[in-house]
Design a protein around this motif. Structure first.
Motif, PDB file in Angstrom:
ATOM      1  N   ALA A 118      11.175  10.868  10.598  1.00 12.00           N
ATOM      2  CA  ALA A 118      10.537   9.551  10.489  1.00 12.00           C
ATOM      3  C   ALA A 118      11.517   8.485  10.956  1.00 12.00           C
ATOM      4  O   ALA A 118      12.691   8.491  10.561  1.00 12.00           O
ATOM      5  N   LEU A 119      11.044   7.593  11.811  1.00 16.05           N
ATOM      6  CA  LEU A 119      11.806   6.421  12.234  1.00 16.05           C
ATOM      7  C   LEU A 119      11.159   5.211  11.572  1.00 16.05           C
ATOM      8  O   LEU A 119       9.962   4.961  11.774  1.00 16.05           O
ATOM      9  N   VAL A 120      11.927   4.494  10.777  1.00 18.79           N
ATOM     10  CA  VAL A 120      11.378   3.366  10.030  1.00 18.79           C
ATOM     11  C   VAL A 120      12.103   2.088  10.448  1.00 18.79           C
ATOM     12  O   VAL A 120      13.326   1.983  10.306  1.00 18.79           O
ATOM     13  N   TYR A 121      11.324   1.128  10.955  1.00 16.25           N
ATOM     14  CA  TYR A 121      11.890  -0.155  11.363  1.00 16.25           C
ATOM     15  C   TYR A 121      11.728  -1.177  10.241  1.00 16.25           C
ATOM     16  O   TYR A 121      10.800  -1.107   9.439  1.00 16.25           O
ATOM     17  N   GLY A 122      12.644  -2.121  10.203  1.00 14.79           N
ATOM     18  CA  GLY A 122      12.562  -3.170   9.200  1.00 14.79           C
ATOM     19  C   GLY A 122      13.350  -2.828   7.949  1.00 14.79           C
ATOM     20  O   GLY A 122      14.069  -1.821   7.883  1.00 14.79           O
ATOM     21  N   PHE A 123      13.182  -3.661   6.938  1.00 14.16           N
ATOM     22  CA  PHE A 123      14.010  -3.555   5.740  1.00 14.16           C
ATOM     23  C   PHE A 123      13.172  -3.609   4.465  1.00 14.16           C
ATOM     24  O   PHE A 123      13.636  -4.092   3.434  1.00 14.16           O
ATOM     25  N   ASP A 124      11.937  -3.104   4.543  1.00 13.85           N
ATOM     26  CA  ASP A 124      11.089  -3.026   3.362  1.00 13.85           C
ATOM     27  C   ASP A 124      11.328  -1.697   2.649  1.00 13.85           C
ATOM     28  O   ASP A 124      11.031  -0.628   3.190  1.00 13.85           O
ATOM     29  N   MET A 125      11.850  -1.789   1.442  1.00 15.59           N
ATOM     30  CA  MET A 125      12.200  -0.595   0.694  1.00 15.59           C
ATOM     31  C   MET A 125      11.003   0.338   0.510  1.00 15.59           C
ATOM     32  O   MET A 125      11.131   1.559   0.606  1.00 15.59           O
ATOM     33  N   ALA A 126       9.827  -0.235   0.282  1.00 11.02           N
ATOM     34  CA  ALA A 126       8.641   0.586   0.031  1.00 11.02           C
ATOM     35  C   ALA A 126       8.287   1.453   1.233  1.00 11.02           C
ATOM     36  O   ALA A 126       7.834   2.595   1.079  1.00 11.02           O
ATOM     37  N   LEU A 127       8.493   0.933   2.450  1.00 13.33           N
ATOM     38  CA  LEU A 127       8.187   1.700   3.657  1.00 13.33           C
ATOM     39  C   LEU A 127       9.176   2.838   3.848  1.00 13.33           C
ATOM     40  O   LEU A 127       8.804   3.948   4.251  1.00 13.33           O
ATOM     41  N   VAL A 128      10.447   2.579   3.556  1.00 15.53           N
ATOM     42  CA  VAL A 128      11.460   3.639   3.665  1.00 15.53           C
ATOM     43  C   VAL A 128      11.194   4.718   2.628  1.00 15.53           C
ATOM     44  O   VAL A 128      11.288   5.923   2.921  1.00 15.53           O
ATOM     45  N   ARG A 134       2.979  15.865   6.228  1.00 13.91           N
ATOM     46  CA  ARG A 134       4.428  15.986   6.244  1.00 13.91           C
ATOM     47  C   ARG A 134       4.923  15.881   7.692  1.00 13.91           C
ATOM     48  O   ARG A 134       4.220  16.261   8.641  1.00 13.91           O
ATOM     49  N   PHE A 135       6.145  15.376   7.847  1.00 15.69           N
ATOM     50  CA  PHE A 135       6.725  15.176   9.173  1.00 15.69           C
ATOM     51  C   PHE A 135       8.156  15.703   9.185  1.00 15.69           C
ATOM     52  O   PHE A 135       8.844  15.711   8.164  1.00 15.69           O
ATOM     53  N   ARG A 189       0.811  -1.207   0.000  1.00 12.40           N
ATOM     54  CA  ARG A 189       0.000   0.000   0.000  1.00 12.40           C
ATOM     55  C   ARG A 189       0.852   1.267   0.000  1.00 12.40           C
ATOM     56  O   ARG A 189       0.420   2.328  -0.467  1.00 12.40           O
ATOM     57  N   ALA A 190       2.061   1.175   0.528  1.00 12.67           N
ATOM     58  CA  ALA A 190       2.904   2.360   0.735  1.00 12.67           C
ATOM     59  C   ALA A 190       3.143   3.200  -0.516  1.00 12.67           C
ATOM     60  O   ALA A 190       3.105   4.444  -0.447  1.00 12.67           O
ATOM     61  N   PRO A 191       3.408   2.610  -1.694  1.00 14.36           N
ATOM     62  CA  PRO A 191       3.691   3.454  -2.868  1.00 14.36           C
ATOM     63  C   PRO A 191       2.546   4.379  -3.257  1.00 14.36           C
ATOM     64  O   PRO A 191       2.779   5.411  -3.912  1.00 14.36           O
ATOM     65  N   TRP A 192       1.318   4.040  -2.879  1.00  9.21           N
ATOM     66  CA  TRP A 192       0.165   4.841  -3.283  1.00  9.21           C
ATOM     67  C   TRP A 192      -0.418   5.660  -2.135  1.00  9.21           C
ATOM     68  O   TRP A 192      -1.264   6.527  -2.357  1.00  9.21           O
ATOM     69  N   LEU A 193       0.039   5.404  -0.943  1.00 11.24           N
ATOM     70  CA  LEU A 193      -0.546   6.033   0.237  1.00 11.24           C
ATOM     71  C   LEU A 193      -0.083   7.483   0.393  1.00 11.24           C
ATOM     72  O   LEU A 193       1.092   7.795   0.228  1.00 11.24           O
ATOM     73  N   ASP A 194      -1.028   8.361   0.723  1.00  6.67           N
ATOM     74  CA  ASP A 194      -0.754   9.775   1.029  1.00  6.67           C
ATOM     75  C   ASP A 194      -0.090  10.528  -0.131  1.00  6.67           C
ATOM     76  O   ASP A 194       0.684  11.464   0.094  1.00  6.67           O
ATOM     77  N   ARG A 195      -0.407  10.169  -1.341  1.00  3.68           N
ATOM     78  CA  ARG A 195       0.131  10.904  -2.487  1.00  3.68           C
ATOM     79  C   ARG A 195      -0.400  12.333  -2.534  1.00  3.68           C
ATOM     80  O   ARG A 195       0.301  13.247  -2.966  1.00  3.68           O
ATOM     81  N   PHE A 196      -1.622  12.516  -2.073  1.00  2.53           N
ATOM     82  CA  PHE A 196      -2.237  13.843  -2.186  1.00  2.53           C
ATOM     83  C   PHE A 196      -2.756  14.355  -0.842  1.00  2.53           C
ATOM     84  O   PHE A 196      -3.516  15.311  -0.803  1.00  2.53           O
ATOM     85  N   SER A 197      -2.339  13.737   0.255  1.00  2.00           N
ATOM     86  CA  SER A 197      -2.886  14.120   1.557  1.00  2.00           C
ATOM     87  C   SER A 197      -2.277  15.399   2.114  1.00  2.00           C
ATOM     88  O   SER A 197      -2.866  16.064   2.953  1.00  2.00           O
ATOM     89  N   GLY A 198      -1.078  15.704   1.687  1.00  5.65           N
ATOM     90  CA  GLY A 198      -0.395  16.878   2.230  1.00  5.65           C
ATOM     91  C   GLY A 198       0.264  16.641   3.563  1.00  5.65           C
ATOM     92  O   GLY A 198       0.841  17.569   4.155  1.00  5.65           O
ATOM     93  N   LEU A 248      10.534   8.702   3.188  1.00  4.24           N
ATOM     94  CA  LEU A 248      11.336   9.729   2.502  1.00  4.24           C
ATOM     95  C   LEU A 248      10.442  10.714   1.769  1.00  4.24           C
ATOM     96  O   LEU A 248      10.764  11.908   1.675  1.00  4.24           O
ATOM     97  N   ARG A 249       9.321  10.244   1.269  1.00  2.40           N
ATOM     98  CA  ARG A 249       8.405  11.114   0.531  1.00  2.40           C
ATOM     99  C   ARG A 249       7.678  12.081   1.451  1.00  2.40           C
ATOM    100  O   ARG A 249       7.371  13.215   1.062  1.00  2.40           O
TER     101      ARG A 249
END
Length: 348
Positions: A82-92, A78-79, A67-76, A96-97
């Motif tokens: 971000a602390l990201v656990y694990g090794f899933d490239m899509a989550l990182v 921002r943080f 779901r990550a690649p499509w999530l919050d594309r237009f929500s605005g 970053l976005r």
């Protein structure tokens, strides 16, 4: 490294199993303690993120690598961090976005690593307790731990529901209430203590406490595991396994006089609830890495096999019923305490 902004916003992503999710509560609490005015958003697995419904977490959400690649594309949204656990490239990439600065363990992709604000070397597996490993990400921002204990918050409505639920099963004078977590997850059945051993333990408990009520907890159980308990315990057994949501199960567990369980997600939750408990650990997953820390109500038993000689072939039956019974007796003599209260990470 010092964060100059007094109330930066934080996104914390931790998509994992129940146990690792609750172990991450100490890292979240450390951030909340360091920045009590900050807004903290936590995102986790769709079936488990509600575990992090804590007083010092402002927003909760579900995320998956698909779901990550499509999530919050237009929500605005921002943080600041971000602390990201694990090794899933899509989550990182998602972090970053949406975030100015991303902190994560070293990823498998060096291009991705170069985009991280702070890259943390993952420790060798088994070299430190899981809670302390998860605290390495906030420590990269010079955020000090606020203890190593676990946090879980049962809401009043959940507590009232659990009390009423138990009243439908037995009278208030039927004590102690013993919760049993007899099964880990299917991919690691070697962590399970034999059903026969659990039943022998129940017999010993009943011999000393004849009004004991037993609750089978956790996910759905096969009938071949339930029936032997019913034969021995009769109407003193109540099968809640597979009938409750995760948070309902936690609310019921809070009412226990003692919890006895193998190493699995609900055992971590029990450790966060400040209830007397006995936890059984396989030598591949020793208590020194996984037991709840800074909790005097936790009584642990490790499989008596050297870690250097350990494999999944080592059977949990090597843990004797008498050893567990002694720990249960100690746990039953350990007074319960009220949960620790927090508001925006500040202890009251």
């Amino acid at each position: 490294m010092t964060i100059k902004k007094s109330s930066p916003s934080f996104l914390i992503i931790h998509v994992t199993r129940i146990g690792d999710t609750i172990m991450g509560s100490a890292a979240i609490r450390a951030v909340a303690r360091a920045f009590p005015e900050s807004e903290i958003t936590c995102m986790g697995h769709p079936k488990r993120f509600t575990i992090l419904k804590l007083p010092f977490v402002n927003n909760l959400g579900a995320i998956t690598k698909n779901r990550a690649p499509w999530l919050d594309r237009f929500s605005g949204r921002r943080f600041d961090y971000a602390l990201v656990y694990g090794f899933d490239m899509a989550l990182v990439k998602y972090a970053l976005r949406l975030s100015k600065r991303v902190i994560a363990f070293r990823q498998h992709d060096e291009t991705l690593n170069r985009q991280l604000y702070k890259m943390v070397e993952p420790p060798i597996i088994g070299s430190m307790p899981g809670v302390k490993q998860l605290l390495l990400l906030p420590e990269a921002l010079d955020i000090k731990p606020d203890g190593f204990y676990l946090s879980y918050h049962v809401e009043e409505a959940e507590r009232s529901w659990a009390i009423n639920k138990l009243r439908t099963l037995f009278t208030e004078k039927s004590r102690p209430i013993v919760g049993l977590q007899i099964q880990s997850f299917p991919t690691k059945p070697y962590r399970d203590w034999p059903v026969d051993s659990f039943i022998e333990l129940c017999k010993k408990i009943l011999k000393s406490y004849d009004k004991t009520q037993f609750l089978l907890l956790g996910g759905p159980l096969d009938q071949d595991k339930i029936i032997p308990f019913k034969i021995v315990l009769g109407d003193k057994l109540h099968v809640l396994a597979g009938t409750l949501s995760l948070r309902e199960s936690a609310a019921v567990m809070e009412q226990l006089d003692v919890y006895v369980g193998v190493d699995t997600g609900p055992t971590h939750i029990a450790g966060a609830l400040n209830i007397p408990m006995v936890a059984l650990y396989h030598c591949l997953h020793p208590s020194r890495c996984l037991q709840p820390l800074e909790n005097s109500r936790v009584h642990v038993i490790d499989l008596p096999v050297l870690e250097s000689e350990c494999s999944s072939a080592n059977n949990m039956s090597l843990i004797s019923v008498d050893d567990v019974w002694r720990k249960v007796q100690s746990a039953l003599n350990t007074p319960k305490i009220e949960e620790v209260s927090y508001t925006a990470g500040i202890q009251l």
